[in-house]
Design a protein around this motif. Structure first.
Motif, short mmCIF file in Angstrom:
data_model
loop_
_atom_site.label_atom_id
_atom_site.label_comp_id
_atom_site.label_asym_id
_atom_site.label_seq_id
_atom_site.Cartn_x
_atom_site.Cartn_y
_atom_site.Cartn_z
N ALA A 59 -26.11 -31.50 49.03
CA ALA A 59 -25.03 -32.48 49.07
C ALA A 59 -24.77 -33.00 47.67
CB ALA A 59 -25.39 -33.63 50.01
N GLU A 60 -23.93 -32.30 46.96
CA GLU A 60 -23.62 -32.71 45.59
C GLU A 60 -22.98 -34.09 45.57
OE1 GLU A 60 -21.39 -29.77 43.48
OE2 GLU A 60 -22.55 -28.14 44.36
N GLY A 61 -23.30 -34.84 44.56
CA GLY A 61 -22.69 -36.15 44.38
C GLY A 61 -23.46 -37.31 44.96
N ILE A 62 -24.53 -37.03 45.72
CA ILE A 62 -25.34 -38.12 46.25
C ILE A 62 -26.29 -38.60 45.15
CG2 ILE A 62 -27.14 -38.76 47.90
CD1 ILE A 62 -26.03 -36.74 49.82
N PRO A 63 -26.29 -39.89 44.87
CA PRO A 63 -27.25 -40.39 43.88
C PRO A 63 -28.69 -40.17 44.36
CG PRO A 63 -25.53 -42.01 44.29
CD PRO A 63 -25.38 -40.93 45.33
N ALA A 64 -29.57 -39.84 43.44
CA ALA A 64 -30.95 -39.53 43.78
C ALA A 64 -31.64 -40.69 44.51
CB ALA A 64 -31.74 -39.17 42.52
N ASP A 65 -31.36 -41.93 44.10
CA ASP A 65 -32.02 -43.06 44.77
C ASP A 65 -31.55 -43.19 46.22
OD1 ASP A 65 -29.49 -43.87 43.75
OD2 ASP A 65 -30.09 -45.97 43.79
N GLU A 66 -30.29 -42.89 46.51
CA GLU A 66 -29.80 -42.93 47.89
C GLU A 66 -30.41 -41.80 48.71
OE1 GLU A 66 -25.63 -43.50 48.63
OE2 GLU A 66 -25.43 -44.72 46.83
N ALA A 67 -30.56 -40.63 48.11
CA ALA A 67 -31.19 -39.51 48.80
C ALA A 67 -32.64 -39.85 49.15
CB ALA A 67 -31.13 -38.25 47.95
N ARG A 68 -33.35 -40.47 48.22
CA ARG A 68 -34.74 -40.87 48.48
C ARG A 68 -34.81 -41.89 49.61
NH1 ARG A 68 -34.84 -40.14 43.06
NH2 ARG A 68 -36.25 -38.49 42.41
N ARG A 69 -33.93 -42.88 49.58
CA ARG A 69 -33.90 -43.89 50.64
C ARG A 69 -33.61 -43.25 52.00
NH1 ARG A 69 -31.47 -47.29 47.12
NH2 ARG A 69 -29.40 -46.73 47.84
N PHE A 70 -32.63 -42.35 52.03
CA PHE A 70 -32.28 -41.69 53.28
C PHE A 70 -33.45 -40.90 53.84
CE2 PHE A 70 -30.88 -37.88 55.52
CZ PHE A 70 -30.15 -38.44 56.55
N VAL A 71 -34.09 -40.09 53.00
CA VAL A 71 -35.21 -39.27 53.45
C VAL A 71 -36.37 -40.17 53.88
CG1 VAL A 71 -36.95 -37.58 52.71
CG2 VAL A 71 -34.54 -37.24 52.13
N HIS A 72 -36.63 -41.23 53.15
CA HIS A 72 -37.70 -42.16 53.52
C HIS A 72 -37.40 -42.82 54.86
CE1 HIS A 72 -39.82 -46.02 53.66
NE2 HIS A 72 -40.80 -45.35 53.09
N ASP A 73 -36.17 -43.29 55.06
CA ASP A 73 -35.79 -43.93 56.32
C ASP A 73 -35.90 -42.96 57.48
OD1 ASP A 73 -35.31 -46.23 54.87
OD2 ASP A 73 -33.11 -46.09 55.00
N LEU A 74 -35.45 -41.73 57.27
CA LEU A 74 -35.54 -40.71 58.31
C LEU A 74 -36.99 -40.44 58.67
CD1 LEU A 74 -33.93 -38.67 60.03
CD2 LEU A 74 -34.19 -37.06 58.14
N TYR A 75 -37.83 -40.31 57.67
CA TYR A 75 -39.26 -40.07 57.90
C TYR A 75 -39.89 -41.25 58.65
CZ TYR A 75 -44.24 -39.53 56.96
OH TYR A 75 -45.61 -39.44 57.10
N ALA A 76 -39.58 -42.47 58.22
CA ALA A 76 -40.15 -43.66 58.87
C ALA A 76 -39.73 -43.74 60.33
CB ALA A 76 -39.73 -44.92 58.11
#
Length: 55
Positions: free
Chosen positions: A19-36
Motif C-alpha cells: 500500500a504505497e503512500g501509507i506513513p510507516a507510523d500508521e502502518a505500525r499502528r494498524f498492524v499492532h492494533d490488528l495483532y492486539a
C-alpha cells in the motif's frame, strides 16, 4: 525493540510494500492494533474452552 515489535515488523514491511503512500507510523499502528485484537479474540476463545472443560 520488544519481542512483539520484532514479530510485527515483517508485517509492517509487507503492508508498506503493498500500500504505497501509507506513513510507516500508521502502518505500525494498524498492524499492532490488528495483532492486539486477534490476540484478544484468541484469549477469549481459550477462556471459553477452559470453562467448558471445567464443566
Amino acid at each position: 525493540m520488544n519481542d512483539t515489535s520484532d514479530l510485527l515488523e515483517p508485517w509492517v514491511d509487507r503492508l508498506l510494500r503493498l500500500a504505497e503512500g501509507i506513513p510507516a507510523d500508521e502502518a505500525r499502528r494498524f498492524v499492532h492494533d490488528l495483532y492486539a485484537h486477534a490476540q484478544s479474540d484468541l484469549d477469549e476463545e481459550r477462556a471459553e474452552a477452559d470453562l467448558e472443560r471445567e464443566e
